[in-house]
Motif scaffolding. Structure first.
Motif, PDB file in Angstrom:
ATOM      1  N   TYR A  20       0.849  -1.196   0.000  1.00  0.00           N
ATOM      2  CA  TYR A  20       0.000   0.000   0.000  1.00  0.00           C
ATOM      3  C   TYR A  20       0.882   1.242   0.000  1.00  0.00           C
ATOM      4  O   TYR A  20       1.724   1.416   0.881  1.00  0.00           O
ATOM      5  N   TYR A  31      -9.299   3.650   1.051  1.00  0.00           N
ATOM      6  CA  TYR A  31      -8.423   2.697   0.360  1.00  0.00           C
ATOM      7  C   TYR A  31      -8.243   1.410   1.156  1.00  0.00           C
ATOM      8  O   TYR A  31      -8.342   0.307   0.608  1.00  0.00           O
ATOM      9  N   LEU A  35      -9.293  -2.528   0.250  1.00  0.00           N
ATOM     10  CA  LEU A  35      -8.311  -3.612   0.232  1.00  0.00           C
ATOM     11  C   LEU A  35      -8.678  -4.719   1.216  1.00  0.00           C
ATOM     12  O   LEU A  35      -8.564  -5.906   0.904  1.00  0.00           O
ATOM     13  N   VAL A  46       2.701  -2.745   4.330  1.00  0.00           N
ATOM     14  CA  VAL A  46       2.487  -1.337   4.656  1.00  0.00           C
ATOM     15  C   VAL A  46       3.686  -0.862   5.477  1.00  0.00           C
ATOM     16  O   VAL A  46       4.290  -1.652   6.219  1.00  0.00           O
ATOM     17  N   TYR A 111       0.637  -0.410  -4.508  1.00  0.00           N
ATOM     18  CA  TYR A 111      -0.775  -0.079  -4.686  1.00  0.00           C
ATOM     19  C   TYR A 111      -0.899   1.426  -4.467  1.00  0.00           C
ATOM     20  O   TYR A 111      -0.971   1.909  -3.339  1.00  0.00           O
TER      21      TYR A 111
END
Length: 244
Positions: A20, A31, A35, A46, A111
């Motif tokens: 991410y 977002y 996900l 992340v 992403y």
């Protein structure tokens, strides 16, 4: 923070679907909610700085639910990420810079959000964009997976080519070579090209900036050279727009 164990690193490299990569100011609830809903039983990376920007959103969603907090797996890579992050942080938002670098450590696609894509464009890090449309969830999932293949298939070659450019101190050579690769590689996205005008996939290059800032030559040892690989990202917004 101590590096993670090798067993965890291997697990994540094998299982991460993507990382991410927003701006800290983005609407993480939107977002992350998408996900989590669509990738409940998958693994997504992340960075610590992204979690710190919106801790409530990530509450109960770490440790593989579905997010994993990414760290450099060795002291050498920890130092390399720090150096590269400092250099890139002069040009793009520092947390985004860290996220890009850690995505390379884990050989995973980014992403991206509309905000982070715009930031990368302004900084001149986007070398090619695949424009089209995402009609449904099946298409979104397919092309998120294909973006992972883009990163992995070119991973070794992109590092080797970058090392040659670093040795010759030719930033422009990296840009030209990676733009050429992107133009050819983009054919794998034939299913969506021409079916819209939104950017779905972005091919990136940060190495030319590292060369210009005289940092790339410090990242050529057998471990830190992976930070010279070529990043690529799937833009979440078209997928969210199509699937809700």
């Amino acid at each position: 923070m101590a590096p993670i164990g090798l067993e965890e690193y291997v697990f994540l490299v094998r299982n991460l679907r993507g990382v991410y990569a927003p701006l800290p100011s983005d609407d993480h609830g939107r977002y992350v909610g998408w996900l989590v809903k669509r990738y409940r039983y998958r693994d997504i990376g992340v960075t610590d700085c992204t979690v710190e920007a919106s801790p409530n959103v990530f509450e109960d969603r770490l440790s593989g639910k579905p997010f994993h907090l990414l760290e450099p797996p060795t002291r050498s890579l920890e130092k390399g990420v720090s150096m590269a992050e400092e250099a890139l942080g002069d040009v793009i938002e520092p947390c985004l810079a860290r996220t890009i670098l850690l995505s390379l450590v884990y050989a995973s696609p980014l992403y991206l959000t509309a905000g982070s894509l715009g930031e990368l464009r302004r900084a001149g890090l986007v070398v090619y964009e695949v424009k089209g449309g995402i009609p449904d969830l099946s298409s979104a999932r397919l092309h998120m997976r294909i973006t992972g293949y883009t990163v992995l298939d070119y991973y070794v070659e992109s590092v080797r080519n970058a090392l040659e450019a670093v040795e010759k101190n030719k930033a422009e050579a990296v840009l030209m070579e990676r733009t050429g690769f992107a133009e050819k590689d983009s054919r794998r996205y034939w299913r969506i090209v021409g079916k819209g005008e939104e950017t779905i996939v972005a091919y990136l290059d940060h190495v030319h900036l590292l060369i210009e800032k005289d940092v790339a030559k410090k990242l050529v040892d057998p471990e830190t050279r992976i930070l010279l690989a070529m990043p690529a990202g799937f833009v979440l917004d078209p997928a969210i727009g199509a699937t809700g």
